[in-house]
Design an enzyme around this catalytic site. Structure first.
Site, PDB file in Angstrom:
ATOM      1  N   ASP A  88     -12.029  49.985  27.598  1.00 11.00           N
ATOM      2  CA  ASP A  88     -12.738  51.167  28.073  1.00 11.00           C
ATOM      3  C   ASP A  88     -11.703  52.291  28.076  1.00 11.00           C
ATOM      4  OD1 ASP A  88     -13.898  53.227  29.510  1.00 11.00           O
ATOM      5  OD2 ASP A  88     -14.402  52.014  31.281  1.00 11.00           O
ATOM      6  N   LYS A 139     -14.919  63.115  29.315  1.00 10.16           N
ATOM      7  CA  LYS A 139     -13.599  63.387  29.879  1.00 10.16           C
ATOM      8  C   LYS A 139     -12.697  64.081  28.857  1.00 10.16           C
ATOM      9  CE  LYS A 139     -14.948  60.374  33.199  1.00 10.16           C
ATOM     10  NZ  LYS A 139     -15.549  59.056  33.278  1.00 10.16           N
ATOM     11  N   TRP A 155     -14.106  51.095  37.926  1.00  8.11           N
ATOM     12  CA  TRP A 155     -14.803  51.008  36.645  1.00  8.11           C
ATOM     13  C   TRP A 155     -14.666  49.608  36.056  1.00  8.11           C
ATOM     14  CZ3 TRP A 155     -18.291  54.364  36.533  1.00  8.11           C
ATOM     15  CH2 TRP A 155     -18.076  55.681  36.941  1.00  8.11           C
TER      16      TRP A 155
HETATM   17  C1  LIG Z   1     -16.213  57.988  33.813  1.00  4.46           C
HETATM   18  C2  LIG Z   1     -15.855  56.602  33.484  1.00  4.46           C
HETATM   19  C3  LIG Z   1     -16.838  55.615  33.243  1.00  4.46           C
HETATM   20  C4  LIG Z   1     -18.306  55.892  33.402  1.00  4.46           C
HETATM   21  O1  LIG Z   1     -18.793  56.629  32.359  1.00  4.46           O
HETATM   22  P1  LIG Z   1     -20.357  57.007  32.274  1.00  4.46           P
HETATM   23  O2  LIG Z   1     -20.414  57.663  30.930  1.00  4.46           O
HETATM   24  O3  LIG Z   1     -20.646  57.938  33.401  1.00  4.46           O
HETATM   25  O4  LIG Z   1     -21.153  55.777  32.354  1.00  4.46           O
HETATM   26  C5  LIG Z   1     -16.411  54.365  32.876  1.00  4.46           C
HETATM   27  N1  LIG Z   1     -15.116  54.067  32.763  1.00  4.46           N
HETATM   28  C6  LIG Z   1     -14.145  54.972  32.991  1.00  4.46           C
HETATM   29  C7  LIG Z   1     -12.714  54.602  32.855  1.00  4.46           C
HETATM   30  C8  LIG Z   1     -14.488  56.273  33.360  1.00  4.46           C
HETATM   31  O5  LIG Z   1     -13.532  57.184  33.604  1.00  4.46           O
END
Ligand SMILES: *Cc1c(COP(=O)(O)O)cnc(C)c1O
Length: 361
Positions: free
Chosen positions: A167, A191, A100
């Site tokens: 993030d 999540k 990511w």
């Molecule tokens: C799942 C995830 C993403 C991607 O998220 P989307 O909403 O599918 O674009 C980005 N960063 C992390 C750490 C993630 O777990």
């Protein structure tokens, strides 16, 4: 309905309470005789949900007034380019702790120079790099607090000589965060805080509008904040249903006692599972111990039992375990034990590992 233990990495398990009220709201939202999928977002009932959802975020995370809380579309992946578009003038610094992070780096390069200050790619992202220097002349420093695929996590709020951007897709609301240490926090809801379709952005308002480039209306965070009158994430149609379920999920979290109570439960779940991985001679954890995530627990078969991997997968499946296959870049198993995953599910997985050991080791 079939009894299962849902360890999916995202979208994933949600609180039962949130699901029940979502079902009810689809039939009838707020005693209007109209379902939440059919209401106009320009109604007082909906505006109240938007305001309450923002307030829940502010209360749970103790978000100061000088930060905006936005609910947008596009997923965390859209923020990979929205962040540099709004903040990167010359140079940005990134910590590369997984796939990511790497994707975020790729997008930032469209907007300027990117310095990767450290990377753990050399050991397949099984640890969090330490002892690196954050360049003071960078416009911001970007981290991924929880590496969903590799099961590593930055568990403390670091001090940073420049704007800190995080993030937090997969560990937001798993613990208290010192918001003031961050300039911007973003993530997909799917999540820990709701279903897919809504993305949260917490941003200190005074850092916006400083880049030289012109921004498209939707890309500019200031559009979603709005002047007077405020847009409150309703410049365009927000993801109404996803926000509703997020509202219910956060209400559940608050009723549980908030983030300290949640963190205690999360730690207990993680400890229960890691203890079994360390005790059981058939399994080994893949992440370096000190960097282990409390949200995503990654493990593989021990060397001498490598041929038992698919056997265990089938064995666990028979006992109701869902979503424990590891990401293809790590292999083995990954149990995602987000906020809404109950301790009973973790205990059921542990029992399953113990039974498998008795029969096979
Ligand atoms: C799942 C995830 C993403 C991607 O998220 P989307 O909403 O599918 O674009 C980005 N960063 C992390 C750490 C993630 O777990």
């Amino acid at each position: 309905m079939k009894q299962v233990h849902n360890f999916n990495a995202g979208p994933c398990v949600l609180p039962k309470e949130a699901i029940e009220s979502a079902i009810e709201a689809i039939r009838d939202f707020d005693n209007t005789g109209i379902g939440v999928l059919e209401i106009s977002h320009r109604t007082p009932g909906w505006e109240r949900i938007m305001a309450e959802t923002e307030q829940l975020w502010r209360d749970l995370l103790d978000i100061p007034e000088e930060y905006a809380v936005l609910f947008l579309g596009g997923g965390a992946s859209t923020q990979f380019f929205n962040v540099p578009a709004n903040l990167l003038n010359k140079k940005a610094a990134y910590l590369q702790t997984g796939v990511w992070a790497k994707k975020a780096i790729k997008e930032a390069k469209f907007y300027g120079e990117v310095e990767v200050v450290a990377s753990s790619e050399d050991k397949n992202y099984t640890y969090i790099p330490k002892n690196y220097t954050i360049p003071q002349d960078a416009d911001y420093f970007h981290i991924t607090t929880n590496n969903t695929i590799y099961g590593t996590e930055i568990k403390e709020d670091m001090s940073c000589p420049t704007l800190l951007v995080a993030d937090m897709s997969s560990d937001i609301m798993s613990r208290k965060v010192d918001i003031r240490k961050y300039a911007l926090i973003y993530g997909g809801a799917q999540k820990n805080v709701g279903p897919a379709g809504v993305t949260f952005v917490i941003v200190r308002k005074d850092i916006l509008g400083k880049v030289d480039r012109k921004l498209q209306t939707m890309v500019d965070y200031r559009t979603h904040i709005g002047d007077e009158p405020k847009n409150n994430s309703m410049f365009n149609t927000p993801p109404v249903f996803s926000i509703f379920v997020m509202h219910e999920t956060l209400k559940w979290l608050k009723s549980l006692g908030g983030l300290d109570a949640m963190n205690k439960i999360n730690k207990e779940k993680a400890e229960t599972l890691y203890n079994e991985i360390d005790r059981n001679k058939m399994f080994v954890g893949t992440a370096q111990k000190e960097d282990r995530s409390i949200m995503n627990v990654c493990f593989v078969m021990a060397e001498q039992y490598k041929d038992k991997e698919s056997d265990f997968m089938a064995f666990a499946k028979e006992r109701g375990m869902v979503g424990i296959k590891g990401h293809r870049s790590v292999g083995g198993f990954r149990a995602s034990i987000y906020n809404a995953c109950p301790l009973e599910s973790v205990k059921a997985l542990v029992a399953c590992m113990q039974e498998f050991e008795k029969l096979n080791a």
